[in-house]
Design an enzyme around this catalytic site. Sequence first.
Site, PDB file in Angstrom:
ATOM      1  N   LYS A  19      11.035 -20.433  18.996  1.00 29.22           N
ATOM      2  CA  LYS A  19       9.667 -20.973  18.830  1.00 29.22           C
ATOM      3  C   LYS A  19       9.613 -21.853  17.589  1.00 29.22           C
ATOM      4  CE  LYS A  19       6.433 -18.341  16.722  1.00 29.22           C
ATOM      5  NZ  LYS A  19       5.756 -18.976  15.573  1.00 29.22           N
ATOM      6  N   ASN A  20      10.143 -21.361  16.471  1.00 25.40           N
ATOM      7  CA  ASN A  20       9.988 -22.082  15.211  1.00 25.40           C
ATOM      8  C   ASN A  20      10.896 -23.297  15.092  1.00 25.40           C
ATOM      9  OD1 ASN A  20       7.976 -20.349  14.605  1.00 25.40           O
ATOM     10  ND2 ASN A  20       9.164 -19.097  13.177  1.00 25.40           N
ATOM     11  N   ARG A  64      -0.884 -23.296  12.821  1.00 26.86           N
ATOM     12  CA  ARG A  64      -0.587 -23.925  11.526  1.00 26.86           C
ATOM     13  C   ARG A  64       0.527 -24.950  11.613  1.00 26.86           C
ATOM     14  NH1 ARG A  64      -1.473 -22.487   7.381  1.00 26.86           N
ATOM     15  NH2 ARG A  64       0.606 -22.944   6.622  1.00 26.86           N
ATOM     16  N   CYS A  74      -4.326 -17.765   7.520  1.00 26.79           N
ATOM     17  CA  CYS A  74      -4.166 -16.955   8.733  1.00 26.79           C
ATOM     18  C   CYS A  74      -4.073 -15.500   8.282  1.00 26.79           C
ATOM     19  CB  CYS A  74      -2.923 -17.384   9.506  1.00 26.79           C
ATOM     20  SG  CYS A  74      -1.416 -16.762   8.805  1.00 26.79           S
ATOM     21  N   ARG A 108      -1.516 -19.332   2.930  1.00 28.73           N
ATOM     22  CA  ARG A 108      -0.576 -20.322   3.501  1.00 28.73           C
ATOM     23  C   ARG A 108      -1.017 -21.757   3.219  1.00 28.73           C
ATOM     24  NH1 ARG A 108       1.506 -18.335   9.176  1.00 28.73           N
ATOM     25  NH2 ARG A 108       3.201 -19.737   8.635  1.00 28.73           N
ATOM     26  N   PRO A 109      -1.087 -22.112   1.950  1.00 32.87           N
ATOM     27  CA  PRO A 109      -1.440 -23.495   1.595  1.00 32.87           C
ATOM     28  C   PRO A 109      -0.370 -24.482   2.067  1.00 32.87           C
ATOM     29  CG  PRO A 109      -0.688 -22.273  -0.314  1.00 32.87           C
ATOM     30  CD  PRO A 109      -0.790 -21.280   0.790  1.00 32.87           C
ATOM     31  N   VAL A 110      -0.690 -25.770   1.995  1.00 29.55           N
ATOM     32  CA  VAL A 110       0.288 -26.798   2.401  1.00 29.55           C
ATOM     33  C   VAL A 110       0.556 -27.748   1.237  1.00 29.55           C
ATOM     34  CG1 VAL A 110      -0.162 -26.702   4.878  1.00 29.55           C
ATOM     35  CG2 VAL A 110      -1.584 -28.171   3.418  1.00 29.55           C
ATOM     36  N   ASP A 111       0.321 -27.256   0.013  1.00 31.68           N
ATOM     37  CA  ASP A 111       0.475 -28.129  -1.160  1.00 31.68           C
ATOM     38  C   ASP A 111       1.889 -28.701  -1.297  1.00 31.68           C
ATOM     39  OD1 ASP A 111       0.989 -25.364  -1.565  1.00 31.68           O
ATOM     40  OD2 ASP A 111       1.224 -25.709  -3.697  1.00 31.68           O
ATOM     41  N   LEU A 112       2.899 -27.962  -0.860  1.00 36.63           N
ATOM     42  CA  LEU A 112       4.270 -28.493  -0.997  1.00 36.63           C
ATOM     43  C   LEU A 112       4.526 -29.609   0.025  1.00 36.63           C
ATOM     44  CD1 LEU A 112       6.437 -25.336  -1.746  1.00 36.63           C
ATOM     45  CD2 LEU A 112       5.168 -26.818  -3.300  1.00 36.63           C
ATOM     46  N   ASP A 126      10.022 -12.569   9.112  1.00 36.60           N
ATOM     47  CA  ASP A 126       9.520 -12.429  10.486  1.00 36.60           C
ATOM     48  C   ASP A 126      10.102 -11.229  11.210  1.00 36.60           C
ATOM     49  OD1 ASP A 126       9.344 -16.014  11.192  1.00 36.60           O
ATOM     50  OD2 ASP A 126       8.122 -14.683   9.972  1.00 36.60           O
ATOM     51  N   ILE A 184       7.706 -12.934   0.769  1.00 40.61           N
ATOM     52  CA  ILE A 184       7.357 -14.290   1.219  1.00 40.61           C
ATOM     53  C   ILE A 184       5.853 -14.462   1.397  1.00 40.61           C
ATOM     54  CG2 ILE A 184       7.712 -16.013   3.039  1.00 40.61           C
ATOM     55  CD1 ILE A 184      10.293 -15.434   1.547  1.00 40.61           C
ATOM     56  N   ARG A 215       2.077 -15.594  21.728  1.00 40.65           N
ATOM     57  CA  ARG A 215       2.382 -16.811  20.959  1.00 40.65           C
ATOM     58  C   ARG A 215       3.884 -16.938  20.748  1.00 40.65           C
ATOM     59  NH1 ARG A 215      -0.856 -17.716  15.601  1.00 40.65           N
ATOM     60  NH2 ARG A 215       0.541 -19.500  15.781  1.00 40.65           N
TER      61      ARG A 215
HETATM   62  C1  EPZ Z   1       7.607 -20.805   8.779  1.00 42.39           C
HETATM   63  O1  EPZ Z   1       6.280 -20.841   8.288  1.00 42.39           O
HETATM   64  C2  EPZ Z   1       7.540 -20.025  10.081  1.00 42.39           C
HETATM   65  N1  EPZ Z   1       6.659 -20.714  11.021  1.00 42.39           N
HETATM   66  C3  EPZ Z   1       7.007 -18.623   9.800  1.00 42.39           C
HETATM   67  O2  EPZ Z   1       7.045 -17.895  11.026  1.00 42.39           O
HETATM   68  C4  EPZ Z   1       7.928 -17.938   8.797  1.00 42.39           C
HETATM   69  O3  EPZ Z   1       7.407 -16.666   8.494  1.00 42.39           O
HETATM   70  C5  EPZ Z   1       8.020 -18.794   7.523  1.00 42.39           C
HETATM   71  O4  EPZ Z   1       8.474 -20.128   7.865  1.00 42.39           O
HETATM   72  C6  EPZ Z   1       8.995 -18.207   6.513  1.00 42.39           C
HETATM   73  O5  EPZ Z   1      10.273 -18.092   7.092  1.00 42.39           O
HETATM   74  C7  EPZ Z   1       7.129 -21.788  11.692  1.00 42.39           C
HETATM   75  O6  EPZ Z   1       8.261 -22.207  11.516  1.00 42.39           O
HETATM   76  C8  EPZ Z   1       6.184 -22.422  12.669  1.00 42.39           C
HETATM   77  P1  EPZ Z   1       6.909 -21.414   4.392  1.00 42.39           P
HETATM   78  P2  EPZ Z   1       5.921 -21.800   7.024  1.00 42.39           P
HETATM   79  O7  EPZ Z   1       6.343 -22.754   4.127  1.00 42.39           O
HETATM   80  O8  EPZ Z   1       6.727 -23.038   7.102  1.00 42.39           O
HETATM   81  C9  EPZ Z   1       4.051 -20.580   0.706  1.00 42.39           C
HETATM   82  C10 EPZ Z   1       6.243 -16.543  12.759  1.00 42.39           C
HETATM   83  O9  EPZ Z   1       5.937 -15.354  12.778  1.00 42.39           O
HETATM   84  N2  EPZ Z   1       3.755 -22.024   0.799  1.00 42.39           N
HETATM   85  O10 EPZ Z   1       8.383 -21.211   4.298  1.00 42.39           O
HETATM   86  O11 EPZ Z   1       4.447 -21.916   6.961  1.00 42.39           O
HETATM   87  C11 EPZ Z   1       3.571 -19.809   1.926  1.00 42.39           C
HETATM   88  O12 EPZ Z   1       2.212 -19.427   1.760  1.00 42.39           O
HETATM   89  C12 EPZ Z   1       5.818 -17.413  11.595  1.00 42.39           C
HETATM   90  O13 EPZ Z   1       6.932 -17.127  13.638  1.00 42.39           O
HETATM   91  C13 EPZ Z   1       2.987 -22.618  -0.200  1.00 42.39           C
HETATM   92  O14 EPZ Z   1       2.531 -21.947  -1.141  1.00 42.39           O
HETATM   93  O15 EPZ Z   1       6.434 -20.899   5.821  1.00 42.39           O
HETATM   94  C14 EPZ Z   1       4.499 -18.623   1.953  1.00 42.39           C
HETATM   95  O16 EPZ Z   1       4.012 -17.661   1.045  1.00 42.39           O
HETATM   96  C15 EPZ Z   1       4.941 -16.655  10.603  1.00 42.39           C
HETATM   97  N3  EPZ Z   1       2.727 -23.940  -0.126  1.00 42.39           N
HETATM   98  C16 EPZ Z   1       5.810 -19.201   1.427  1.00 42.39           C
HETATM   99  O17 EPZ Z   1       5.478 -20.406   0.738  1.00 42.39           O
HETATM  100  C17 EPZ Z   1       3.216 -24.723   0.895  1.00 42.39           C
HETATM  101  O18 EPZ Z   1       2.970 -25.939   0.904  1.00 42.39           O
HETATM  102  C18 EPZ Z   1       6.804 -19.561   2.522  1.00 42.39           C
HETATM  103  O19 EPZ Z   1       6.128 -20.363   3.459  1.00 42.39           O
HETATM  104  C19 EPZ Z   1       4.000 -24.103   1.894  1.00 42.39           C
HETATM  105  C20 EPZ Z   1       4.256 -22.754   1.824  1.00 42.39           C
END
Ligand code: EPZ
Length: 422
Positions: free
Chosen positions: A22-23, A94, A118, A123-127, A309, A331, A401
């Site tokens: 999926k991811n 997301r 969620c 889960r911000p997107v600042d990065l 996950d 995480i 999902r």
């Molecule tokens: C991906 O989410 C996966 N989703 C998630 O799977 C998975 O848990 C996660 O990576 C970690 O492996 C998809 O690939 C669609 P991150 P993502 O950015 O990209 C923080 C599932 O169950 N963060 O690596 O959103 C964030 O809040 C889902 O299939 C920021 O602060 O994860 C988290 O605490 C759930 N700012 C940490 O970083 C940002 O801009 C890691 O998030 C981005 C993230």
Amino acid sequence: MDSILVRGNGALSGAIPIAGAKNACLTLMPATLLSDEPLTLTNAPRLSDIATMTQLLQSLGAEVAALADGQVLAMSSHKISNHTADYDIVRKMRASILVLGPMLARDGHAVVSLPGGCAIGARPVDLHLMALEAMGAELDLRDGYVHAKAIGGKLKGAVVDFPFVSVGATENALMAATLAKGTTVIKNAAREPEIVDLAQCLRKMGAQIEGEGTATITIQGVDRLHGATHPVVTDRIELGTYMLVPAICGGEVECIGGRLDLVGAFAERLDAAGVSVTETARGLKVSRKNGRINAVNVMTAPFPGFPTDLQAQMMALLCTADGVSVLEERIFENRFMHAPELTRMGAKIEVHGGTAKVTGVSKLKGARVMATDLRASVSLILAALAAEGETVVSRVYHLDRGYERVEEKLRACGAQIERIKA
Ligand code: EPZ
């Protein structure tokens, strides 16, 4: 809302086919926006999240056809006729934010709704935004949307140095960099297999990428990308989930298509817990070593560490292990919502912030429980398979999902499981 009824039925044995990830699929699909030629994905999973991404890409003007019962996604975006990713779709998933980088790279402008939080965290997107700004995007956040424009109409190569690992931000930056003018270096990049899969697909489309799977990825921008056909990599989270079936219930399960390199840290923890994992010609065969499960400690981390996950699913196993296990979720800030539901089944779990202490009990008891998020829902199913009596898991739309045909795959191993239509 559907529910799933499970009756504990002792040891389970059989073969379970593992689907495409999926991811991986959720980041490979937006890549179609980078080219005006067709991109076809094979081994695609049949999941509601994939249907949502299909809907989003179609709203932007891409053509997406699900062929071969949904396992082939034939996509093409001759041009992007609408550059706005609407809140109504983005709020459902997301990963929709992953259309931002490709649209900016292809046409120099995009408007994408902020995804919002969620169940498992803010889960911000600042990065994501930091990376695109480094590559010359001007971002204006208003009305809950990111209004993005590439200065001069084109992104430019940059050094993107992430303060901590983000899978999605790495994917957005990687896709954007393929068409940027000049060289981009992504530092502290995510190393997940889904990133490697994306890079391999982009390379087939003509992108110039080096270093995927390591912490530093270097991309030399090109003028355009051409079409390609690419198989979605095996879903390591679905794989790990089904590897836990014989661990929790006893019996022996062969996960068809499973690859040990995708679940290294997870398999190491299973081994420590008393579960043997052996490679076969078709995938991975899993069974208990000697009947009992040992308590083990788990700490989630970015790949190649223990996947967040699989934390909820591992907790279900440890609820009936011999002794006390400690799980540290490093995480996400709120990813223990399965704990109170497992407690309803008789588990002994104490949660303090990002740490859960699980004291093993001899057997869980069936109960009515509620799914709260995708991985929590399947953790409850796993616990129910080994519990005494009947369990009804409600709100299983979460499950749909990320897991295709769960009942069918588990029934093939002897599970007593059925869906109760609402
Ligand atoms: C991906 O989410 C996966 N989703 C998630 O799977 C998975 O848990 C996660 O990576 C970690 O492996 C998809 O690939 C669609 P991150 P993502 O950015 O990209 C923080 C599932 O169950 N963060 O690596 O959103 C964030 O809040 C889902 O299939 C920021 O602060 O994860 C988290 O605490 C759930 N700012 C940490 O970083 C940002 O801009 C890691 O998030 C981005 C993230």
